[in-house]
Design a protein around this motif. Structure first.
Motif, PDB file in Angstrom:
ATOM      1  N   UNK A 287       0.828  -1.107   0.087  1.00 14.03           N
ATOM      2  CA  UNK A 287       0.095   0.116  -0.197  1.00 14.03           C
ATOM      3  C   UNK A 287       0.991   1.163   0.012  1.00 14.03           C
ATOM      4  N   UNK A 288       1.879   1.343   0.874  1.00 14.65           N
ATOM      5  CA  UNK A 288       2.851   2.337   0.998  1.00 14.65           C
ATOM      6  C   UNK A 288       3.298   2.724  -0.314  1.00 14.65           C
ATOM      7  N   UNK A 289       3.924   1.638  -0.944  1.00 15.55           N
ATOM      8  CA  UNK A 289       4.858   1.659  -2.286  1.00 15.55           C
ATOM      9  C   UNK A 289       3.697   2.253  -3.268  1.00 15.55           C
ATOM     10  N   UNK A 290       2.605   1.838  -3.298  1.00 16.46           N
ATOM     11  CA  UNK A 290       1.554   2.339  -4.388  1.00 16.46           C
ATOM     12  C   UNK A 290       1.332   3.606  -4.210  1.00 16.46           C
ATOM     13  N   UNK A 291       0.995   4.368  -2.924  1.00 15.18           N
ATOM     14  CA  UNK A 291       0.744   5.791  -2.876  1.00 15.18           C
ATOM     15  C   UNK A 291       1.934   6.568  -3.336  1.00 15.18           C
ATOM     16  N   UNK A 292       3.061   6.297  -2.954  1.00 17.50           N
ATOM     17  CA  UNK A 292       4.270   6.935  -2.898  1.00 17.50           C
ATOM     18  C   UNK A 292       4.853   6.429  -4.433  1.00 17.50           C
ATOM     19  N   UNK A 293       4.543   5.518  -5.084  1.00 18.71           N
ATOM     20  CA  UNK A 293       5.286   5.085  -6.270  1.00 18.71           C
ATOM     21  C   UNK A 293       6.503   4.804  -5.860  1.00 18.71           C
ATOM     22  N   UNK A 294       6.657   4.006  -4.926  1.00 17.10           N
ATOM     23  CA  UNK A 294       8.251   3.416  -4.156  1.00 17.10           C
ATOM     24  C   UNK A 294       8.622   2.197  -5.105  1.00 17.10           C
ATOM     25  N   UNK A 295       9.609   2.159  -5.862  1.00 17.16           N
ATOM     26  CA  UNK A 295       9.937   1.033  -6.740  1.00 17.16           C
ATOM     27  C   UNK A 295      10.280  -0.184  -5.947  1.00 17.16           C
ATOM     28  N   UNK A 296       9.798  -0.574  -5.345  1.00 14.51           N
ATOM     29  CA  UNK A 296      10.003  -1.901  -4.370  1.00 14.51           C
ATOM     30  C   UNK A 296       9.290  -3.007  -4.755  1.00 14.51           C
ATOM     31  N   UNK A 297       9.318  -4.210  -3.865  1.00 13.50           N
ATOM     32  CA  UNK A 297       8.795  -5.467  -4.532  1.00 13.50           C
ATOM     33  C   UNK A 297       7.267  -5.088  -4.410  1.00 13.50           C
ATOM     34  N   UNK A 301       4.840  -6.234  -7.441  1.00 11.57           N
ATOM     35  CA  UNK A 301       3.715  -7.462  -7.170  1.00 11.57           C
ATOM     36  C   UNK A 301       2.388  -7.024  -7.538  1.00 11.57           C
ATOM     37  N   UNK A 302       1.989  -5.637  -7.551  1.00 12.07           N
ATOM     38  CA  UNK A 302       0.756  -5.113  -7.815  1.00 12.07           C
ATOM     39  C   UNK A 302       0.657  -5.189  -9.535  1.00 12.07           C
ATOM     40  N   UNK A 303       1.799  -4.626 -10.090  1.00  7.26           N
ATOM     41  CA  UNK A 303       2.023  -4.510 -11.367  1.00  7.26           C
ATOM     42  C   UNK A 303       1.832  -5.974 -12.100  1.00  7.26           C
ATOM     43  N   UNK A 313       4.235 -13.571  -9.605  1.00 10.32           N
ATOM     44  CA  UNK A 313       3.289 -13.695  -8.522  1.00 10.32           C
ATOM     45  C   UNK A 313       3.790 -14.754  -7.526  1.00 10.32           C
ATOM     46  N   UNK A 314       4.067 -16.025  -8.177  1.00  7.31           N
ATOM     47  CA  UNK A 314       4.555 -17.037  -7.268  1.00  7.31           C
ATOM     48  C   UNK A 314       5.852 -16.781  -6.511  1.00  7.31           C
ATOM     49  N   UNK A 315       6.831 -16.358  -7.337  1.00  4.21           N
ATOM     50  CA  UNK A 315       7.957 -15.892  -6.981  1.00  4.21           C
ATOM     51  C   UNK A 315       8.036 -15.003  -5.809  1.00  4.21           C
ATOM     52  N   UNK A 316       6.995 -14.088  -5.786  1.00  2.00           N
ATOM     53  CA  UNK A 316       7.114 -13.010  -4.734  1.00  2.00           C
ATOM     54  C   UNK A 316       6.350 -13.669  -3.223  1.00  2.00           C
ATOM     55  N   UNK A 317       5.756 -14.477  -3.777  1.00  2.00           N
ATOM     56  CA  UNK A 317       5.153 -15.211  -2.469  1.00  2.00           C
ATOM     57  C   UNK A 317       6.186 -16.122  -1.903  1.00  2.00           C
ATOM     58  N   UNK A 318       6.913 -16.697  -2.704  1.00  2.00           N
ATOM     59  CA  UNK A 318       8.072 -17.658  -2.122  1.00  2.00           C
ATOM     60  C   UNK A 318       9.044 -16.765  -1.271  1.00  2.00           C
ATOM     61  N   UNK A 319       9.702 -15.666  -1.919  1.00  2.00           N
ATOM     62  CA  UNK A 319      10.272 -14.921  -1.236  1.00  2.00           C
ATOM     63  C   UNK A 319      10.062 -14.144   0.092  1.00  2.00           C
ATOM     64  N   UNK A 320       8.720 -13.671  -0.048  1.00  2.00           N
ATOM     65  CA  UNK A 320       8.284 -13.075   1.310  1.00  2.00           C
ATOM     66  C   UNK A 320       8.118 -14.002   2.122  1.00  2.00           C
TER      67      UNK A 320
END
Length: 349
Positions: A287-297, A301-303, A313-320
């Motif tokens: 949520x924070x990165x979406x509002x501030x367009x912060x180029x993080x994971x 993930x939303x993109x 998407x699957x890789x993000x879930x595995x890494x988190x």
């Protein structure tokens, strides 16, 4: 220590197995990967041939074993939208997210401990009541609303009209209460310092720090009220214990009692909760990165969801999930160092 590490590695392997099964299972509900890879212009015969080459016709257990085997080798697939390995894409975006989490954690630590201790030592003081009231409000406000409010109040070129601007007194009051603080609210800035690999940090430049302030404060607002109330509650309980009363009876200085004896035992549950919440903050960065367009994971993930980039998407879930496991293991180690009377296996020494 060795027995604990072996035990934790076994538990981590079991957790990662469950996460991998869940991540693999949701692929079926995210759409046909061939549609994202080849589009609509490819004939059905070519689709079937490609499906057979990729092993998508194999039974699910075989597909999972192939997926797990590749994951153990660091191969989590290729991103459809970026055209390169998903792990490489995540590692390119992960430094920005970790930097945001580190900054938010510093804000939480520097503010929650003194405020929580003060509110416990002087619970009837007006300042303590003020902090507890603010913390109650802070828990109730969602992070995206806090982020939008910070942008409205402190970002560059954005002012808020609190009063009717059609009148002279309204324009005067709007100008008087203008809070345009000149803070940037978009991206990480241009003056980032290269550390190693893909890690470019904003901690070591003024422009990077200025871009980091509003997103870090916004992310910290999620956990800061929780930690203030937790430290206050634990501190008040510790101050009622027998050994603290005995220390007062011996004539020790109140500062020594509060910050040396009582605070140390207060921090034990705080460390446990804090380790879990750090992992939660990694997830809340979406949520924070979406509002501030912060180029993080989180933004990545939303993109990926928008583009139906299933491997990413699957890789993000595995890494988190892996971040959660590592964080919890480190918390257990720190807990054993802070409280030597408790063995790492959880039994009393």
């Amino acid at each position: 220590m060795l027995a604990f590490l072996v035990q934790r590695i076994g538990q981590a392997a079991l957790v990662m197995f469950v996460i991998s099964v869940i991540s693999f299972s949701i692929q079926e509900g995210l759409g046909d990967p061939l549609q994202q890879m080849v589009g609509q212009s490819v004939s059905e015969a070519e689709r079937e041939k490609l499906r057979e080459e990729l092993g998508l016709d194999d039974p699910l257990p075989i597909q999972y074993l192939r997926f797990a085997g590749n994951a153990l080798q660091g191969d989590l697939g290729t991103s459809y939208s970026f055209g390169k390995p998903t792990l490489e894409v995540i590692l390119d975006h992960l430094p920005a997210t970790l930097e945001l989490v580190i900054a938010a954690s510093l804000i939480i630590g520097l503010l929650s401990v003194p405020i929580g201790v003060y509110a416990a030592i002087r619970p009837r003081a007006w300042l303590s009541r003020f902090f507890m009231g603010i913390s109650t409000v802070g828990i109730s406000i969602p992070v995206f609303l806090t982020a939008i409010m910070l942008i409205q109040l402190f970002s560059i070129g954005v002012t808020v009209s609190w009063f009717p601007s059609g009148t002279d007194w309204g324009r005067w009051l709007n100008d008087f209460f203008s809070t345009d603080g000149g803070m940037p609210s978009y991206g990480r800035g241009d003056e980032l310092v290269h550390l190693f690999g893909s890690w470019r940090s904003g901690f070591f430049s003024q422009d990077g720090l200025m871009h980091l302030v509003l997103p870090a404060v916004s992310l910290a607002s999620i956990m800061l009220p929780l930690f203030i109330r937790l430290i206050r509650a634990e501190m008040m309980e510790v101050l009622q214990s027998d050994y603290v009363r005995y220390a007062h009876a011996k004539g020790l200085a109140p500062r020594r009692i509060h910050f040396l004896h009582a605070l140390k035992n207060t921090m034990l549950p705080v460390i446990t909760v804090g380790g879990v919440q750090i992992g939660v903050m990694v997830a809340y960065t979406i949520l924070t990165e979406t509002v501030f367009q912060w180029p993080g994971v989180g933004l990545m993930f939303l993109e990926a969801i928008t583009r139906s980039d299933i491997p990413l998407i699957v890789s993000y879930l595995m890494v988190v999930g892996l971040i959660f496991v590592i964080t919890n293991t480190l918390v257990d180690l720190i807990y054993g160092l802070v409280n030597p009377t408790v063995k790492l296996t959880g039994k009393k020494a």
